[in-house]
Design a protein around this motif. Sequence first.
Motif, PDB file in Angstrom:
ATOM      1  N   ILE A   5       0.846  -1.200   0.000  1.00  0.00           N
ATOM      2  CA  ILE A   5       0.000   0.000   0.000  1.00  0.00           C
ATOM      3  C   ILE A   5       0.880   1.247   0.000  1.00  0.00           C
ATOM      4  CG2 ILE A   5      -1.668   1.340   1.350  1.00  0.00           C
ATOM      5  CD1 ILE A   5      -2.833  -1.396   2.265  1.00  0.00           C
ATOM      6  N   ALA A   6       1.910   1.236   0.843  1.00  0.00           N
ATOM      7  CA  ALA A   6       2.822   2.383   0.901  1.00  0.00           C
ATOM      8  C   ALA A   6       3.537   2.566  -0.433  1.00  0.00           C
ATOM      9  CB  ALA A   6       3.842   2.192   2.029  1.00  0.00           C
ATOM     10  N   LEU A   7       3.965   1.474  -1.039  1.00  0.00           N
ATOM     11  CA  LEU A   7       4.638   1.568  -2.331  1.00  0.00           C
ATOM     12  C   LEU A   7       3.701   2.126  -3.393  1.00  0.00           C
ATOM     13  CD1 LEU A   7       7.190   1.043  -3.960  1.00  0.00           C
ATOM     14  CD2 LEU A   7       6.369  -1.283  -4.346  1.00  0.00           C
ATOM     15  N   LEU A   8       2.450   1.700  -3.388  1.00  0.00           N
ATOM     16  CA  LEU A   8       1.466   2.221  -4.337  1.00  0.00           C
ATOM     17  C   LEU A   8       1.285   3.731  -4.159  1.00  0.00           C
ATOM     18  CD1 LEU A   8      -0.691   1.725  -6.524  1.00  0.00           C
ATOM     19  CD2 LEU A   8      -2.303   1.333  -4.665  1.00  0.00           C
ATOM     20  N   LEU A   9       1.186   4.181  -2.912  1.00  0.00           N
ATOM     21  CA  LEU A   9       1.037   5.619  -2.654  1.00  0.00           C
ATOM     22  C   LEU A   9       2.260   6.400  -3.110  1.00  0.00           C
ATOM     23  CD1 LEU A   9      -0.682   5.516   0.829  1.00  0.00           C
ATOM     24  CD2 LEU A   9      -1.654   6.456  -1.268  1.00  0.00           C
ATOM     25  N   VAL A  10       3.444   5.853  -2.885  1.00  0.00           N
ATOM     26  CA  VAL A  10       4.669   6.534  -3.323  1.00  0.00           C
ATOM     27  C   VAL A  10       4.735   6.592  -4.846  1.00  0.00           C
ATOM     28  CG1 VAL A  10       7.190   6.350  -3.353  1.00  0.00           C
ATOM     29  CG2 VAL A  10       5.944   6.054  -1.213  1.00  0.00           C
ATOM     30  N   ILE A  11       4.295   5.534  -5.517  1.00  0.00           N
ATOM     31  CA  ILE A  11       4.266   5.545  -6.983  1.00  0.00           C
ATOM     32  C   ILE A  11       3.276   6.596  -7.485  1.00  0.00           C
ATOM     33  CG2 ILE A  11       3.560   4.191  -9.008  1.00  0.00           C
ATOM     34  CD1 ILE A  11       4.781   1.733  -7.538  1.00  0.00           C
ATOM     35  N   ILE A  12       2.115   6.691  -6.850  1.00  0.00           N
ATOM     36  CA  ILE A  12       1.143   7.733  -7.218  1.00  0.00           C
ATOM     37  C   ILE A  12       1.769   9.114  -7.061  1.00  0.00           C
ATOM     38  CG2 ILE A  12      -1.010   8.860  -6.482  1.00  0.00           C
ATOM     39  CD1 ILE A  12      -2.060   5.993  -5.871  1.00  0.00           C
ATOM     40  N   GLY A  13       2.473   9.328  -5.956  1.00  0.00           N
ATOM     41  CA  GLY A  13       3.138  10.605  -5.744  1.00  0.00           C
ATOM     42  C   GLY A  13       4.209  10.888  -6.786  1.00  0.00           C
ATOM     43  N   ALA A  14       4.974   9.856  -7.132  1.00  0.00           N
ATOM     44  CA  ALA A  14       6.026  10.028  -8.139  1.00  0.00           C
ATOM     45  C   ALA A  14       5.434  10.358  -9.507  1.00  0.00           C
ATOM     46  CB  ALA A  14       6.878   8.766  -8.217  1.00  0.00           C
ATOM     47  N   LEU A  15       4.354   9.662  -9.872  1.00  0.00           N
ATOM     48  CA  LEU A  15       3.707   9.957 -11.149  1.00  0.00           C
ATOM     49  C   LEU A  15       3.115  11.356 -11.161  1.00  0.00           C
ATOM     50  CD1 LEU A  15       1.968   6.537 -11.845  1.00  0.00           C
ATOM     51  CD2 LEU A  15       3.976   7.491 -13.001  1.00  0.00           C
ATOM     52  N   ASN A  16       2.554  11.780 -10.037  1.00  0.00           N
ATOM     53  CA  ASN A  16       2.011  13.132  -9.950  1.00  0.00           C
ATOM     54  C   ASN A  16       3.112  14.175 -10.129  1.00  0.00           C
ATOM     55  OD1 ASN A  16      -0.349  14.836  -9.462  1.00  0.00           O
ATOM     56  ND2 ASN A  16       0.767  15.460  -7.621  1.00  0.00           N
ATOM     57  N   TRP A  17       4.251  13.967  -9.443  1.00  0.00           N
ATOM     58  CA  TRP A  17       5.364  14.912  -9.603  1.00  0.00           C
ATOM     59  C   TRP A  17       5.913  14.895 -11.024  1.00  0.00           C
ATOM     60  CZ3 TRP A  17       6.354  19.010  -7.147  1.00  0.00           C
ATOM     61  CH2 TRP A  17       6.038  19.129  -5.802  1.00  0.00           C
ATOM     62  N   ILE A  55      11.181   4.169   4.319  1.00  0.00           N
ATOM     63  CA  ILE A  55      12.606   4.458   4.538  1.00  0.00           C
ATOM     64  C   ILE A  55      13.367   3.262   5.101  1.00  0.00           C
ATOM     65  CG2 ILE A  55      14.224   5.816   5.940  1.00  0.00           C
ATOM     66  CD1 ILE A  55      12.425   8.240   5.422  1.00  0.00           C
ATOM     67  N   PRO A  56      12.852   2.544   6.104  1.00  0.00           N
ATOM     68  CA  PRO A  56      13.610   1.397   6.616  1.00  0.00           C
ATOM     69  C   PRO A  56      13.888   0.318   5.567  1.00  0.00           C
ATOM     70  CG  PRO A  56      11.905   1.992   8.165  1.00  0.00           C
ATOM     71  CD  PRO A  56      11.670   2.802   6.929  1.00  0.00           C
ATOM     72  N   SER A  57      13.047   0.220   4.551  1.00  0.00           N
ATOM     73  CA  SER A  57      13.281  -0.792   3.522  1.00  0.00           C
ATOM     74  C   SER A  57      14.545  -0.496   2.718  1.00  0.00           C
ATOM     75  CB  SER A  57      12.073  -0.922   2.606  1.00  0.00           C
ATOM     76  OG  SER A  57      11.906   0.231   1.824  1.00  0.00           O
ATOM     77  N   LEU A  58      15.000   0.753   2.723  1.00  0.00           N
ATOM     78  CA  LEU A  58      16.264   1.086   2.055  1.00  0.00           C
ATOM     79  C   LEU A  58      17.450   0.413   2.733  1.00  0.00           C
ATOM     80  CD1 LEU A  58      15.844   4.920   1.477  1.00  0.00           C
ATOM     81  CD2 LEU A  58      15.855   3.145  -0.268  1.00  0.00           C
ATOM     82  N   PHE A  59      17.322   0.180   4.024  1.00  0.00           N
ATOM     83  CA  PHE A  59      18.423  -0.372   4.806  1.00  0.00           C
ATOM     84  C   PHE A  59      18.221  -1.844   5.139  1.00  0.00           C
ATOM     85  CE2 PHE A  59      17.846   4.133   5.783  1.00  0.00           C
ATOM     86  CZ  PHE A  59      19.044   4.615   5.284  1.00  0.00           C
ATOM     87  N   SER A  60      17.186  -2.446   4.577  1.00  0.00           N
ATOM     88  CA  SER A  60      16.872  -3.842   4.856  1.00  0.00           C
ATOM     89  C   SER A  60      17.758  -4.753   4.028  1.00  0.00           C
ATOM     90  CB  SER A  60      15.411  -4.112   4.518  1.00  0.00           C
ATOM     91  OG  SER A  60      15.117  -5.475   4.642  1.00  0.00           O
ATOM     92  N   ASP A  61      18.113  -5.904   4.614  1.00  0.00           N
ATOM     93  CA  ASP A  61      18.913  -6.894   3.898  1.00  0.00           C
ATOM     94  C   ASP A  61      18.061  -7.852   3.083  1.00  0.00           C
ATOM     95  OD1 ASP A  61      21.301  -5.888   4.820  1.00  0.00           O
ATOM     96  OD2 ASP A  61      21.369  -7.218   6.568  1.00  0.00           O
ATOM     97  N   LYS A  62      16.732  -7.742   3.232  1.00  0.00           N
ATOM     98  CA  LYS A  62      15.844  -8.616   2.471  1.00  0.00           C
ATOM     99  C   LYS A  62      15.988  -8.342   0.973  1.00  0.00           C
ATOM    100  CE  LYS A  62      12.067  -9.109   5.775  1.00  0.00           C
ATOM    101  NZ  LYS A  62      10.634  -8.871   5.945  1.00  0.00           N
ATOM    102  N   LYS A  63      15.888  -9.401   0.180  1.00  0.00           N
ATOM    103  CA  LYS A  63      16.005  -9.236  -1.257  1.00  0.00           C
ATOM    104  C   LYS A  63      14.787  -8.525  -1.838  1.00  0.00           C
ATOM    105  CE  LYS A  63      17.659 -11.684  -5.214  1.00  0.00           C
ATOM    106  NZ  LYS A  63      18.406 -12.822  -5.632  1.00  0.00           N
ATOM    107  N   ASN A  64      13.586  -8.851  -1.339  1.00  0.00           N
ATOM    108  CA  ASN A  64      12.356  -8.218  -1.796  1.00  0.00           C
ATOM    109  C   ASN A  64      11.652  -7.638  -0.580  1.00  0.00           C
ATOM    110  OD1 ASN A  64      10.090  -7.364  -3.078  1.00  0.00           O
ATOM    111  ND2 ASN A  64       9.418  -9.374  -3.758  1.00  0.00           N
ATOM    112  N   SER A  65      11.895  -6.368  -0.285  1.00  0.00           N
ATOM    113  CA  SER A  65      11.394  -5.771   0.942  1.00  0.00           C
ATOM    114  C   SER A  65       9.932  -5.352   0.862  1.00  0.00           C
ATOM    115  CB  SER A  65      12.247  -4.565   1.327  1.00  0.00           C
ATOM    116  OG  SER A  65      12.183  -3.599   0.314  1.00  0.00           O
ATOM    117  N   CYS A  66       9.297  -5.450  -0.313  1.00  0.00           N
ATOM    118  CA  CYS A  66       7.911  -5.040  -0.440  1.00  0.00           C
ATOM    119  C   CYS A  66       6.947  -6.214  -0.446  1.00  0.00           C
ATOM    120  CB  CYS A  66       7.717  -4.218  -1.723  1.00  0.00           C
ATOM    121  SG  CYS A  66       8.390  -2.575  -1.561  1.00  0.00           S
ATOM    122  N   SER A  67       7.400  -7.389  -0.101  1.00  0.00           N
ATOM    123  CA  SER A  67       6.483  -8.534  -0.085  1.00  0.00           C
ATOM    124  C   SER A  67       5.918  -8.782   1.275  1.00  0.00           C
ATOM    125  CB  SER A  67       7.197  -9.776  -0.577  1.00  0.00           C
ATOM    126  OG  SER A  67       8.291 -10.080   0.268  1.00  0.00           O
TER     127      SER A  67
END
Length: 67
Positions: A5-17, A55-67
């Motif tokens: 959900i957070a990723l979707l909102l960030v994508i909406i914001g990026a497309l708007n910008w 922001i914490p997903s930037l520092f995560s060691d997980k390969k796919n942090s959005c799952s």
Amino acid sequence: MWNKIALLLVIIGALNWGCVALFATDVVGLLFGGTYSVFSRIIFGLVGLAGLFLIPSLFSDKKNSCS
């Protein structure tokens, strides 16, 4: 689930910008009654919170942090 959900909102914001930069058009503002309408500001606030939430997903060691 919250990450997606957070990723979707960030994508909406990026497309708007992107639309603001390329076409000088605030799509969220157009859809929700103007850039400074209550609904637009709520959407912008949610996009900002989603960015902070991810922001914490930037520092995560997980390969796919959005799952």
